[in-house]
Structure formats: structure tokens, C-alpha cells
Design a protein around this motif. Structure first.
Motif, PDB file in Angstrom:
ATOM      1  N   SER A 223      -0.680  -8.337  -9.278  1.00 22.05           N
ATOM      2  CA  SER A 223      -1.959  -7.768  -9.699  1.00 22.05           C
ATOM      3  C   SER A 223      -1.735  -7.135 -11.063  1.00 22.05           C
ATOM      4  CB  SER A 223      -2.478  -6.723  -8.698  1.00 22.05           C
ATOM      5  OG  SER A 223      -1.563  -5.651  -8.572  1.00 22.05           O
ATOM      6  N   ARG A 520      -5.318  -0.569 -13.825  1.00 20.48           N
ATOM      7  CA  ARG A 520      -6.219  -1.694 -13.551  1.00 20.48           C
ATOM      8  C   ARG A 520      -7.171  -1.934 -14.718  1.00 20.48           C
ATOM      9  NH1 ARG A 520      -8.131   0.304  -7.683  1.00 20.48           N
ATOM     10  NH2 ARG A 520      -8.197   2.239  -8.909  1.00 20.48           N
ATOM     11  N   ASN A 541     -14.015  -6.641 -10.474  1.00 22.27           N
ATOM     12  CA  ASN A 541     -12.574  -6.428 -10.563  1.00 22.27           C
ATOM     13  C   ASN A 541     -12.182  -5.091  -9.934  1.00 22.27           C
ATOM     14  OD1 ASN A 541     -11.843  -8.830 -11.832  1.00 22.27           O
ATOM     15  ND2 ASN A 541     -12.319  -8.023 -13.872  1.00 22.27           N
TER      16      ASN A 541
END
Length: 544
Positions: A223, A520, A541
Motif C-alpha cells: 500500500s 496515505r 482512496n
């Protein structure tokens, strides 16, 4: 078979990437079922593929890249250019699903659909190869900026049994891009200038592969937040060097012969055509009248530039500056190497008038509207410590932050809606040299008698900066890339790869209102109106 393919493409067009059409009852027969036959018709159709991102590269994509990096910060002027916090949110990594700087993934999607109209047609093989290259390039940008992305390839969808409109895992997208580029590279034209300028070529494919390979651990991490620059491990490093060598050994490219500053000037098209710029592997051509969209000067120029007579561009300008993008102190501070020509692009302290022919500063001091020397401050003082990033709409506010003349502006262009004729290089030979140097430092085998040090020094020697007597460290490579590719939309990508995206810079500082340090945020959110509302099966997302 052709009608089935067109129906398939048309439904994919409707389903994916917010292409703006909501009428699901469009007659499929109204679409092309055969590609136009004449060369002129084909070239006209292909132009829509080649130049799909022209407007976006000239503004929104640029804003997202520049403002999310440590190169620039947004500022506003007593309410002017707050614009719903779109610019300040981007600077603070406080991205959200309605930011205007994030609303362009649909443009890439439309480009992919246009490319597929060529790929699944009776067009000549050379056009199909070019369309596949563009499709891979657009998909690369989607993947780099938004993570998971649709692979709009009929063969892939059938092989994998996936819905062509669905987003695929980022790592799978990276592998698909690699296979596409390897499959078509040798079938693309070798020519990078003349009639093929601004269009895909063999070396564009290898250059994009080099960029893909050096970022491979980023794109294939479990990720986005799990990529760890301190534990960089890349199985593709030797492949990266191989594709770099394809470009280097061609003999078609060099850093010169013109001086660095001319590569980004308003007549760089002509310099490419005359062979004086040999650094551009792939570029987006612009013209102030017939290929519009390049507006870097609008966002970067001193806000009151219209009142300066002459301006620091050496002439009086017909339009004002937007000035909502200004350099961070950290970025300006990188331009400190003795003798480095790249330092001349940075306006700091007392500003001098530049010669629009030589693109060099003269002895003449630029005066503000009050008749005093224009003095720009490196540090930026805000009226209030809040997310408006307000510097005040007055002489004191306008001089906050260093400015750049890298994308030099001339009034004969700027008077036409602030559209410039400066072509934008998308892949440069200099990038290939530094990517190869980085791959070697990270563990790849050196080739062709070139070491990381010799490649690094090629860049330094060309711009008259001090050379080094040792293998460059990763930090030296990172800093050098920050100088060489300043304001070329690569810094965000480099910051993530080298592990600096969550650093403090500009007003992206811990404790500053709305500043975000979530890992992120290395990818942007999907825009609500342009992606999520049109693709109801897509998920936002993580982290947004």
C-alpha cells in the motif's frame, strides 16, 4: 466484430473516469466503425490523442505537482486566490475530494478512450503503436497520482477476467505498463523532432520505462503508506540501466549545445527544430495562439507585474500576475552552488531586469509601482497563521517569497490570455543520466564506462557547477534532481521515492492549521464530481 469492439469501447467510455457523458442511450452506430482512411484525417484524429493533456499539463496537473512538493507554496492576497482553499490544501497535503487541483483524472480517462478508438480500429500499425504508447503514458500518470487505476485494455480484461472499467491494483497496473512499453518500443518511430515532435517515439517508451523502474518499489508496495525509502529494494535496477543505455547509446541526445536557460524559454520550439536543444526526448508543444494552455507565468509571476515598467522580464507586460504560487524557502535555498547557471532562474532580494534575448539579468534594477527597488523576501510572512496563507494584498504582501524566471515570459505571448509558447519537456536526457546514476548507487551494475560519478558530473559540468570527486550519495542525487528538474513536475515523485514527502517545508509544518502528514497522502483523492459520482462502483482512496 468491429461493431462489437466499438460497442465495448463506448460502454467502457461511459463507465470510466468521468468522461462527462450521462446519456446511456447513445446510438452505437453513430460511432466510427472504421477509422478515417486519408492520412490527413488520421493525423487529425490522432492529434486529439497526442495533445489530450495539453491544457491539464499547462495548469491543473502542474498545480497538483508543484504545490504538493517542496518547490512551491500557495499564497493568497486578502481573500484573492483563496479559491475554496484548493491551492493551500494542496500545499498542506490537506487534499480533499473537491479540490480543483485534483479534478483532472477524467482528462486522462478521456485520453485513454481516444487512444483505444485508434487501437481497436483499422488504422495503420504505426498509429496503433503510438496510441498504445500514449495509453500507457496516461495510465502511468493515473497510477502515479491516484494509485489503483483501470487498465482499459480489451486483451488484458479478457485474460484476467476483470471488468474493464474497474480500478486494478497499483502493482498490476505497473506490470501492465511495463509489458505494453516493452512490446511496442521497437515499433515506435526513432525520430523525436520534425513531424514527430510532441508525439510518441522509441526513446519516449524507454524513458518512461526508466521512470517506472526507478520507482518500482513505490508502485509495487503493498500500500502507498507501506513504502519505506530507508529499505528501498528494487528488482528492476539492472533493467532500469538497460533502458537508460538504449537512450544513451542512440547518440541522438545530449545536454546541450545551448545553455540550460534556453531550454525553457519562449522560443524553445525553434531551438529544438534547429538542433540546438537535443535534451528533449518527449515534449508537449505550446503556442500562444494555436496550441494554448501553457500558463506557468500566470501563477508564478509577481502579482503586480503589469505595473512594472519594465518588468523583470525586460518589457512591460499587458496582463497582471496571478502570483498564487511562490517558492518555498527550502527550494530557493537549494540554488547555492558557485557558478551554477541554474541559480540565475531564482529571483531573491533586489530584483534585476532580465534581457529577453539573452535571458540573463542586466544591471538595471526592477522598480515597483512606488518607484522603489523591487525586493523579494525568501521567507514568507503571513498576515494570520491560518490555512488561507494570506500575505496581504499590498506592496508588502506582493513581495513575499522568491519567484522564478525559468519559464521565461515575453509579452507578445502573455498578452494573449497569458498563454505562453514555451514547450514543456516531459522526458529529458538529463533525467535519464541521473536515473542511471541513481540506479547504480542503489546497486545496479555500471555500464558503458559510465559511473554514477561521471554521470552526475556531466550534469554539473554542463551548468558550470562544481563537479564532485566521489560517488554521489543518495542525498546528493536527490538535491541535484531538485536543481536540475526544478518546476518540471518531477519533485513530488522524487520526494516520495527518496522518503521526503512527509518532511516539513513551506507551511507544511507540524502544528500549522490543516497541515497533514498521513503517508496515505502520497496519492491524491479521487475527485467527487469527476470520478466518484460518475463511477459509483469506485471507492475513495484510503485516508480520505
Amino acid at each position: 466484430m468491429m461493431k462489437t469492439t466499438i460497442k465495448y469501447l463506448f460502454s467502457a467510455c461511459l463507465a470510466m473516469l468521468a468522461v462527462g457523458c450521462t446519456d446511456l442511450n447513445v446510438d452505437v452506430e453513430s460511432q466510427y466503425i472504421e477509422y478515417p482512411g486519408s492520412k490527413e484525417a488520421v493525423e487529425s484524429k490522432m492529434a486529439g490523442v497526442y495533445y489530450q493533456m495539453r491544457d491539464c499539463f499547462g495548469r491543473r496537473y502542474m498545480e497538483a505537482m508543484a504545490l504538493s512538493s517542496d518547490e512551491y507554496t500557495a499564497v493568497s492576497y486578502s481573500g484573492n486566490w483563496v479559491d475554496g482553499y484548493a491551492y493551500s490544501n494542496t500545499s498542506l497535503h490537506n487534499f480533499n475530494a473537491e479540490c480543483a487541483t485534483m479534478d483532472w483524472m477524467n482528462v486522462l480517462g478521456e485520453g485513454v478512450v481516444k487512444a483505444n478508438e485508434v487501437i481497436y480500429s483499422n488504422a495503420d500499425a504505426k498509429y496503433i503503436a503510438s496510441a498504445r504508447a500514449i495509453r500507457a503514458y496516461f495510465t502511468f500518470i493515473e497510477m502515479d497520482c491516484f494509485g489503483d487505476a483501470p487498465i482499459v485494455d480489451e486483451a488484458y480484461a479478457k485474460e484476467k477476467g476483470v471488468d474493464i472499467s474497474s480500478r486494478q491494483p497499483r502493482a498490476e497496473v505497473a506490470k501492465w505498463i511495463e509489458s505494453e512499453l516493452l512490446d511496442i518500443a521497437e515499433t515506435l518511430p526513432e525520430e523525436t523532432t520534425g513531424n514527430n515532435y510532441g508525439k510518441p517515439n522509441k526513446y519516449m517508451a524507454y524513458g518512461l520505462l526508466a521512470r517506472l523502474y526507478i520507482n518500482w518499489p513505490v508502485y509495487t508496495a503493498a500500500s502507498v503508506d507501506q513504502y519505506d525509502a530507508d529499505n528501498y529494494s528494487n528488482e528492476k535496477l539492472n533493467d532500469c540501466v538497460k533502458v537508460c543505455d538504449k537512450i544513451i547509446s542512440s547518440g541522438k541526445f545530449e545536454l546541450g549545445p545551448v545553455a540550460y536557460r534556453f531550454k525553457f524559454g519562449p522560443n524553445n520550439t525553434e531551438l529544438v527544430e534547429s538542433g540546438e536543444i537535443k535534451d528533449f526526448i518527449y515534449a508537449m508543444p505550446y503556442h500562444t495562439l494555436n496550441a494554448v494552455g501553457m500558463q506557468y507565468g500566470r501563477s508564478r509571476s509577481y502579482k503586480d507585474i503589469k505595473s512594472l515598467n519594465p518588468s523583470y522580464f525586460g518589457e512591460k507586460m499587458s496582463n497582471s500576475g496571478g502570483a498564487y504560487i511562490t517558492m518555498t524557502p527550502e527550494c530557493a535555498g537549494r540554488f547555492n552552488l558557485p557558478g551554477d547557471e541554474r541559480n540565475l532562474h531564482i529571483l531573491n532580494g533586489t530584483v534585476h531586469v532580465y534581457d529577453p534575448v539573452t535571458l540573463l539579468p542586466t544591471s538595471q534594477v526592477c522598480l515597483d509601482r512606488a518607484g522603489n527597488p523591487l525586493v523579494l523576501t525568501r521567507d514568507i510572512t503571513l498576515v494570520n497563521q491560518d490555512a488561507t496563507l494570506d500575505v496581504g494584498d499590498n506592496l508588502e504582501g506582493w513581495r513575499q517569497g522568491n519567484r522564478s524566471v525559468k519559464w521565461f515570459v515575453v509579452n507578445s505571448d502573455y498578452k494573449n490570455g497569458r498563454n505562453q509558447s514555451n514547450d514543456l519537456p516531459l522526458i529529458r536526457y538529463a533525467d535519464i543520466l541521473l536515473i542511471k546514476a541513481e540506479a547504480i548507487v542503489r546497486g545496479a551494475s555500471a555500464t558503458k564506462g559510465q559511473t554514477a560519478q561521471s554521470l552526475f558530473n556531466e550534469i554539473r559540468s554542463y551548468v558550470h557547477a562544481p563537479t564532485i570527486d566521489h560517488t554521489p550519495s543518495l542525498n546528493e542525487l536527490y538535491e541535484e534532481r531538485g536543481r536540475e528538474f526544478f518546476d518540471e513536475n518531477l519533485r513530488r515523485m522524487d520526494m516520495i521515492r527518496f522518503g521526503h514527502f512527509e518532511d516539513e517545508y513551506g507551511f507544511h509544518k507540524k502544528g500549522f492549521p490543516n497541515a497533514n502528514f498521513d503517508k496515505r497522502r502520497r496519492i491524491f483523492p479521487l475527485h467527487k464530481a469527476n470520478q466518484l459520482d460518475v463511477n459509483p462502483n469506485w471507492k475513495q482512496n484510503p485516508g480520505y
